[in-house]
Design an enzyme around this catalytic site. Structure first.
Site, PDB file in Angstrom:
ATOM      1  CG  PHE A   1      -1.801  -1.170   1.411  1.00 37.84           C
ATOM      2  CD1 PHE A   1      -2.986  -1.305   0.714  1.00 37.84           C
ATOM      3  CD2 PHE A   1      -1.442  -2.154   2.307  1.00 37.84           C
ATOM      4  CE1 PHE A   1      -3.809  -2.411   0.907  1.00 37.84           C
ATOM      5  CE2 PHE A   1      -2.252  -3.267   2.510  1.00 37.84           C
ATOM      6  CZ  PHE A   1      -3.428  -3.397   1.807  1.00 37.84           C
TER       7      PHE A   1
ATOM      8  CB  CYS B   1      -5.363   5.888   8.491  1.00 33.55           C
ATOM      9  SG  CYS B   1      -6.040   5.142   6.989  1.00 33.55           S
TER      10      CYS B   1
END
Length: 400
Positions: A234, A345
């Site tokens: 990612f 997150c």
């Protein structure tokens, strides 16, 4: 007559947490407010005086009858005017800290509620700024905010980024706009941690670059030895991979589902002088991790920094399972004595739940681990102590 006397009143229900609001909590949910035809007719973005159930004033708020967060606290001064001086004072306060902390003008300048601008994000890229006005009041006062931003910082380009689910929840448009200056005709180089990152301010994700991981990139760079092989999953525009190359790694493989992001990462590697040490692999991260495991690949450092798997409470259980799966697939790719960094997150997944899911995944992969470091967002992403959501970023680093 004072300004507050002319402003509409919003009253809390008796069971609402007025004490929490007096002590700094910045949001008022619609189900905590006495609503009638008068309150429902208040235009989105308008100002009002918030009162407790006994009609004692609490704060000046911005109202949006179409949002679950119906009121956002703007000021304790009920007569405050949202004029040039109001915006410039808060912007200068935010800028002073960033200039103290950073040698170059590349940082998050405004981090929403924690900087006194509820729902507003402003990232700075040298002479350009990107604003995300994710609340109705910010959209209504966007011209004043933009004027103040130019006056305080001296930037020549200001862009509005209207992407993201939050604006939809506020009933706002998704139209990106150039507010000042001209749109950059190419990605902008951004120096961080000894590497150069390429930020696409118009076609990239969010504002074009994620500044929040800067200290975690720096920690990961400390884990590498000369000739270390590192994997960045990612990776977006190069994130951890470029920082670890700047730290002395021998080779970095960046994995992402976006070809455009990987192209920017490769451009950043070239600008940093790492082109010969940098490779990319496009594909679904879960699939690529599975493929690398089947190939018997192993790395000295593996980092996984996925998007929010648990963006809401409703998605929490599925999100935690996804974080556990990432850890289970990534752990076998780490050489004995190597390091694994896992990030989240997600607002809804607190540090304890995220850490537990990550540790379970490592255990399910048959690996023993030491938890050596826990990281958070950098100081240009300050937290409002009363608002847990402002501390969204977590990073846990293990030695396997």
């Amino acid at each position: 007559m004072t300004q507050s006397a002319e402003r509409p009143r919003i009253r809390l229900k008796p069971k609402a947490n007025a004490r929490g609001l007096r002590h700094g909590f910045p949001w008022v949910y619609a189900n905590d407010i006495v609503t009638d035809r008068r309150t429902r007719k208040i235009p989105a973005g308008a100002l009002a005086v918030l009162e407790d159930d006994k009609r004692t004033p609490i704060a000046l708020v911005a109202v949006n009858p179409d949002s679950k967060i119906m009121c956002r606290v703007l000021d304790r001064d009920l007569d405050a005017e949202l004029d040039a001086a109001w915006f410039e004072t808060r912007l200068r306060h935010a800028l002073e800290m960033r200039e103290r902390l950073f040698d170059a003008p590349y940082y998050r300048l405004i981090h929403a509620e924690a900087d006194g601008f509820p729902g507003v994000i402003i990232d700075r890229f040298g002479d350009a700024c990107v604003i995300q006005p994710n609340a109705a009041w910010a959209e209504a006062y966007l011209d004043a905010l933009t004027d103040a931003l130019v006056a305080v910082t001296g930037v020549t380009t200001v862009l509005k980024n209207a992407s993201g689910r939050t604006r939809g929840l506020e009933g706002l448009d998704d139209e990106n706009v150039t507010l000042r200056g001209t749109v950059p005709d190419a990605p902008l180089p951004v120096p961080m941690n000894g590497a150069t990152y390429m930020a696409d301010l118009t076609g990239g994700q969010k504002t074009g670059l994620f500044y929040d991981q800067r200290p975690n990139h720096a920690f990961a760079a400390r884990l590498v030895q000369p000739d270390a092989q590192v994997l960045d999953v990612f990776s977006h525009v190069g994130g951890f991979g470029l920082a670890m190359l700047a730290g002395g790694a021998g080779q970095a493989l960046s994995v992402d589902g976006s070809a455009a992001a990987l192209a920017l990462a490769a451009e950043g590697a070239k600008a940093s002088g790492f082109a010969d040490k940098f490779q990319t692999r496009q594909g679904d991260a879960f699939d690529v991790l599975t493929q690398l495991g089947a190939e018997g690949a192993q790395f000295d450092v593996v980092i996984c920094d996925p998007p929010a798997f648990a963006p809401s409470k409703q998605a929490l259980d599925a999100g935690l399972r996804a974080y556990e799966r990432i850890a289970r697939l990534a752990a076998p790719l780490v050489k004995p004595g190597g390091y694994l960094g896992l990030c989240s997150c997600s607002h809804a997944a607190d540090l304890g739940r995220f850490r537990d899911a990550s540790s379970r995944g490592i255990g399910r992969a048959g690996r023993q681990a030491q938890l050596i470091h826990t990281g958070f967002a950098g100081p240009d992403h300050p937290q409002l102590p009363q608002l847990a959501e402002s501390g969204y970023l977590k990073a846990v680093f293990y030695r396997l």
